[in-house]
Design an enzyme around this catalytic site. Sequence first.
Site, PDB file in Angstrom:
ATOM      1  CG  ASP A   1      -1.855   1.102   1.344  1.00 36.56           C
ATOM      2  OD1 ASP A   1      -1.664   2.135   0.655  1.00 36.56           O
ATOM      3  OD2 ASP A   1      -2.823   0.968   2.106  1.00 36.56           O
ATOM      4  CB  ILE A   2       1.362   3.974  -2.486  1.00 40.19           C
ATOM      5  CG1 ILE A   2       2.558   4.846  -2.839  1.00 40.19           C
ATOM      6  CG2 ILE A   2       0.052   4.762  -2.496  1.00 40.19           C
ATOM      7  CD1 ILE A   2       2.634   5.247  -4.282  1.00 40.19           C
TER       8      ILE A   2
ATOM      9  CG  ASN B   1      -9.612  13.371 -10.627  1.00 39.61           C
ATOM     10  OD1 ASN B   1      -9.784  14.583 -10.488  1.00 39.61           O
ATOM     11  ND2 ASN B   1     -10.073  12.486  -9.744  1.00 39.61           N
TER      12      ASN B   1
ATOM     13  N   GLY C   1      -9.251   4.562  -5.872  1.00 42.30           N
ATOM     14  CA  GLY C   1      -7.917   3.994  -6.046  1.00 42.30           C
ATOM     15  C   GLY C   1      -6.877   4.622  -5.130  1.00 42.30           C
ATOM     16  CB  VAL C   2      -3.353   5.669  -5.849  1.00 46.69           C
ATOM     17  CG1 VAL C   2      -2.273   6.457  -5.158  1.00 46.69           C
ATOM     18  CG2 VAL C   2      -2.810   4.326  -6.320  1.00 46.69           C
ATOM     19  CG  ASP C   3      -7.020  11.023  -5.998  1.00 44.16           C
ATOM     20  OD1 ASP C   3      -6.378  11.668  -5.163  1.00 44.16           O
ATOM     21  OD2 ASP C   3      -7.772  11.545  -6.861  1.00 44.16           O
TER      22      ASP C   3
ATOM     23  CB  SER D   1      -2.494   5.372 -16.611  1.00 44.81           C
ATOM     24  OG  SER D   1      -2.506   6.785 -16.688  1.00 44.81           O
TER      25      SER D   1
ATOM     26  N   GLY E   1      -5.075   1.547 -13.266  1.00 44.62           N
ATOM     27  CA  GLY E   1      -6.297   1.154 -12.563  1.00 44.62           C
ATOM     28  C   GLY E   1      -7.516   1.689 -13.290  1.00 44.62           C
TER      29      GLY E   1
HETATM   30  N1  AR6 Z   1      -1.322   1.540  -3.025  1.00 46.81           N
HETATM   31  C1  AR6 Z   1      -0.705   1.163  -4.172  1.00 46.81           C
HETATM   32  N2  AR6 Z   1      -1.359   0.925  -5.327  1.00 46.81           N
HETATM   33  C2  AR6 Z   1      -2.704   1.076  -5.315  1.00 46.81           C
HETATM   34  C3  AR6 Z   1      -3.434   1.479  -4.168  1.00 46.81           C
HETATM   35  C4  AR6 Z   1      -2.673   1.717  -2.977  1.00 46.81           C
HETATM   36  N3  AR6 Z   1      -3.258   2.102  -1.834  1.00 46.81           N
HETATM   37  N4  AR6 Z   1      -4.752   1.557  -4.511  1.00 46.81           N
HETATM   38  C5  AR6 Z   1      -4.854   1.210  -5.816  1.00 46.81           C
HETATM   39  N5  AR6 Z   1      -3.615   0.906  -6.302  1.00 46.81           N
HETATM   40  P1  AR6 Z   1      -5.767   4.036  -9.868  1.00 46.81           P
HETATM   41  P2  AR6 Z   1      -5.326   5.519 -12.383  1.00 46.81           P
HETATM   42  C6  AR6 Z   1      -3.213   0.499  -7.674  1.00 46.81           C
HETATM   43  O1  AR6 Z   1      -7.155   3.693 -10.297  1.00 46.81           O
HETATM   44  O2  AR6 Z   1      -5.513   4.295 -13.195  1.00 46.81           O
HETATM   45  C7  AR6 Z   1      -8.817   7.757  -9.240  1.00 46.81           C
HETATM   46  O3  AR6 Z   1     -10.197   7.739  -9.002  1.00 46.81           O
HETATM   47  C8  AR6 Z   1      -4.284   0.019  -8.622  1.00 46.81           C
HETATM   48  O4  AR6 Z   1      -4.547  -1.365  -8.381  1.00 46.81           O
HETATM   49  O5  AR6 Z   1      -5.547   4.483  -8.467  1.00 46.81           O
HETATM   50  O6  AR6 Z   1      -4.198   6.456 -12.716  1.00 46.81           O
HETATM   51  C9  AR6 Z   1      -8.298   9.149  -9.558  1.00 46.81           C
HETATM   52  O7  AR6 Z   1      -9.008  10.158  -8.867  1.00 46.81           O
HETATM   53  C10 AR6 Z   1      -3.607   0.260  -9.966  1.00 46.81           C
HETATM   54  O8  AR6 Z   1      -2.667  -0.780 -10.248  1.00 46.81           O
HETATM   55  O9  AR6 Z   1      -5.132   5.208 -10.797  1.00 46.81           O
HETATM   56  C11 AR6 Z   1      -8.504   9.237 -11.036  1.00 46.81           C
HETATM   57  O10 AR6 Z   1      -9.823   9.628 -11.355  1.00 46.81           O
HETATM   58  C12 AR6 Z   1      -2.806   1.551  -9.743  1.00 46.81           C
HETATM   59  O11 AR6 Z   1      -2.697   1.669  -8.315  1.00 46.81           O
HETATM   60  C13 AR6 Z   1      -8.253   7.830 -11.521  1.00 46.81           C
HETATM   61  O12 AR6 Z   1      -8.539   6.987 -10.395  1.00 46.81           O
HETATM   62  C14 AR6 Z   1      -3.451   2.817 -10.296  1.00 46.81           C
HETATM   63  O13 AR6 Z   1      -4.852   2.760 -10.158  1.00 46.81           O
HETATM   64  C15 AR6 Z   1      -6.813   7.600 -11.902  1.00 46.81           C
HETATM   65  O14 AR6 Z   1      -6.692   6.310 -12.438  1.00 46.81           O
END
Ligand code: AR6
Length: 173
Positions: free
Chosen positions: A9-10, A23, A31-33, A121, A123
Site C-alpha cells: 500500500d503506497i 485526476n 484507487g490510490v487517490d 493509469s 487502474g
Molecule cells: N497503493 C498502491 N497501489 C494502489 C493502491 C494503494 N493504496 N490503490 C490502488 N492501487 P488508480 P489511475 C493500484 O485507479 O488508473 C482515481 O479515481 C491500482 O490497483 O488508483 O491512474 C483518480 O481520482 C492500480 O494498479 O489510478 C482518477 O480519477 C494503480 O494503483 C483515476 O482513479 C493505479 O490505479 C486515476 O486512475
Amino acid sequence: MEIVLVQGDITEQDVDVVVNAANSSLLGGGGVDGAIHARGGPEILAECRALRVTALPDGLPAGKAVATTAGRLPARWVVHTVGPVFSTREDRTPVLRSAYRESLRVADELGARTVAFPAISAGAYGWPTDDAARVAITTVLDTPTEVQEVRFVLFGAATYDAFSAALQHSRRG
Ligand code: AR6
C-alpha cells in the site's frame, strides 16, 4: 538511482515523496487517490483546493505534477500527477511518460531523495498492466534526477510481476 519494487500500500511508505495518481480536478477520487486522502487526512485536500483557486483554476492537465503536504502520511510530501486515460485510438504513451518525468522534476525541486510511485493509469484509467510497467520503468531509468531511490509500490501480485518482468528486461537490455 536504485529502483525498488514492493507489493503493498503506497500510503504506508516512509519516503520523502509519495506520488498520487490523481485526476485533473485534484479534488479526490478512488484507487490510490482515495487511499491517500483517506489516510493523509483533510490537510491534503485543503491544499489541493487552494491550488485550484490560485495556480490551477482549470485543474492539473494530464502529464503534469504538483506538490502538497502529505498530511498524516509517513511521507513528507505528496506529488499529485495525472496519467492519461488509456485509448486504443490514440497512443498516449508520451503523456504517461510525462507524468513520471514531471513527478521526478517536482521531487527534485523539493530536494527529495526517495520517491514512491504507484502504477499510474493502470487502474481506473485502464492502461494494460504490462505496458504500464514497461513505460514506468523505462521512463524512470531515462530521466536525469537527484532522486536516489524510486520505489514502485504495486497493489497486487499481477502488477508486481509485470513490473518485475519490465525491470529484468531493462537490466538485460
Ligand atoms: N497503493 C498502491 N497501489 C494502489 C493502491 C494503494 N493504496 N490503490 C490502488 N492501487 P488508480 P489511475 C493500484 O485507479 O488508473 C482515481 O479515481 C491500482 O490497483 O488508483 O491512474 C483518480 O481520482 C492500480 O494498479 O489510478 C482518477 O480519477 C494503480 O494503483 C483515476 O482513479 C493505479 O490505479 C486515476 O486512475
